[in-house]
Scaffold this motif. Structure first.
Motif, PDB file in Angstrom:
ATOM      1  N   GLN A   1       0.176   6.242   6.255  1.00 53.44           N
ATOM      2  CA  GLN A   1       0.740   4.884   6.294  1.00 53.44           C
ATOM      3  C   GLN A   1       2.139   4.866   6.895  1.00 53.44           C
ATOM      4  N   LEU A   2       2.915   5.910   6.623  1.00 54.90           N
ATOM      5  CA  LEU A   2       4.247   5.987   7.212  1.00 54.90           C
ATOM      6  C   LEU A   2       4.167   6.217   8.722  1.00 54.90           C
ATOM      7  N   ILE A   3       3.200   7.014   9.152  1.00 54.14           N
ATOM      8  CA  ILE A   3       3.004   7.224  10.592  1.00 54.14           C
ATOM      9  C   ILE A   3       2.588   5.915  11.264  1.00 54.14           C
ATOM     10  N   ILE A   4       1.707   5.169  10.619  1.00 48.59           N
ATOM     11  CA  ILE A   4       1.288   3.864  11.160  1.00 48.59           C
ATOM     12  C   ILE A   4       2.501   2.938  11.275  1.00 48.59           C
ATOM     13  N   SER A   5       3.331   2.912  10.234  1.00 54.71           N
ATOM     14  CA  SER A   5       4.531   2.063  10.253  1.00 54.71           C
ATOM     15  C   SER A   5       5.470   2.464  11.382  1.00 54.71           C
ATOM     16  N   LYS A   6       5.578   3.765  11.603  1.00 50.92           N
ATOM     17  CA  LYS A   6       6.428   4.269  12.680  1.00 50.92           C
ATOM     18  C   LYS A   6       5.848   3.859  14.040  1.00 50.92           C
TER      19      LYS A   6
ATOM     20  N   GLN B   1       0.824  -1.207   0.000  1.00 50.70           N
ATOM     21  CA  GLN B   1       0.000   0.000   0.000  1.00 50.70           C
ATOM     22  C   GLN B   1       0.860   1.259   0.000  1.00 50.70           C
ATOM     23  N   ILE B   2       1.939   1.249   0.763  1.00 57.83           N
ATOM     24  CA  ILE B   2       2.843   2.400   0.814  1.00 57.83           C
ATOM     25  C   ILE B   2       3.452   2.653  -0.561  1.00 57.83           C
ATOM     26  N   LYS B   3       3.952   1.601  -1.189  1.00 56.30           N
ATOM     27  CA  LYS B   3       4.570   1.751  -2.509  1.00 56.30           C
ATOM     28  C   LYS B   3       3.551   2.213  -3.546  1.00 56.30           C
ATOM     29  N   LYS B   4       2.360   1.678  -3.456  1.00 57.66           N
ATOM     30  CA  LYS B   4       1.295   2.055  -4.396  1.00 57.66           C
ATOM     31  C   LYS B   4       0.987   3.552  -4.287  1.00 57.66           C
ATOM     32  N   CYS B   5       0.893   4.061  -3.074  1.00 57.90           N
ATOM     33  CA  CYS B   5       0.636   5.499  -2.877  1.00 57.90           C
ATOM     34  C   CYS B   5       1.791   6.338  -3.386  1.00 57.90           C
ATOM     35  N   ALA B   6       3.010   5.913  -3.085  1.00 56.37           N
ATOM     36  CA  ALA B   6       4.181   6.677  -3.520  1.00 56.37           C
ATOM     37  C   ALA B   6       4.228   6.793  -5.038  1.00 56.37           C
ATOM     38  N   VAL B   7       3.975   5.703  -5.733  1.00 59.20           N
ATOM     39  CA  VAL B   7       3.992   5.703  -7.200  1.00 59.20           C
ATOM     40  C   VAL B   7       2.834   6.523  -7.751  1.00 59.20           C
ATOM     41  N   SER B   8       1.734   6.538  -7.043  1.00 55.49           N
ATOM     42  CA  SER B   8       0.544   7.264  -7.491  1.00 55.49           C
ATOM     43  C   SER B   8       0.762   8.770  -7.577  1.00 55.49           C
TER      44      SER B   8
END
Length: 118
Positions: free
Chosen positions: A79-84, A38-45
């Motif tokens: 998503q990055l905050i959740i990962s953190k 999901q993180i990669k998908k958003c970044a590419v988007s």
């Protein structure tokens, strides 16, 4: 139509995408098909929507795609905050990326506003 390759916002979004791929390479393998995907998908988007919008027929259409890119920006920040918070990514690795995303969001709003004025 705009040449997306010359847009600073697109260039910055590409850089952020590369950074995100580097950061997510350290996530646990069991997250590969969940949060990592999901993180990669958003970044590419983000750069993808900027590029797609730049080749549309009007500034209003471009502004619409900039809005979509901005939505992906905030989704990625979340998503990055959740990962953190899950302690999957270290604070010192994710904070600079989040700061860059906030900057790209500001650029996004400014571009969107200028497109709507034209």
């Amino acid at each position: 139509m705009h040449q997306f390759e010359k847009l600073k916002i697109w260039q910055k979004a590409i850089d952020i995408t590369v950074d995100v791929y580097k950061v997510t390479s350290e996530l646990p393998i069991d997250e590969r098909f969940n949060l990592t995907h999901q993180i990669k998908k958003c970044a590419v988007s983000i750069p993808s929507n900027i590029a797609e919008g730049s080749r549309r027929n009007s500034n209003n259409e471009f502004a619409h795609f900039i809005g979509i890119a901005n939505g992906s920006t905030y989704e990625l920040i979340t998503q990055l905050i959740i990962s953190k918070r899950l302690e999957l990514i270290d604070e010192e690795k994710v904070s600079p990326v989040i700061n860059e995303l906030v900057e790209i969001s500001n650029m996004n709003f400014a571009l969107q506003k200028s497109l709507k004025k034209q």
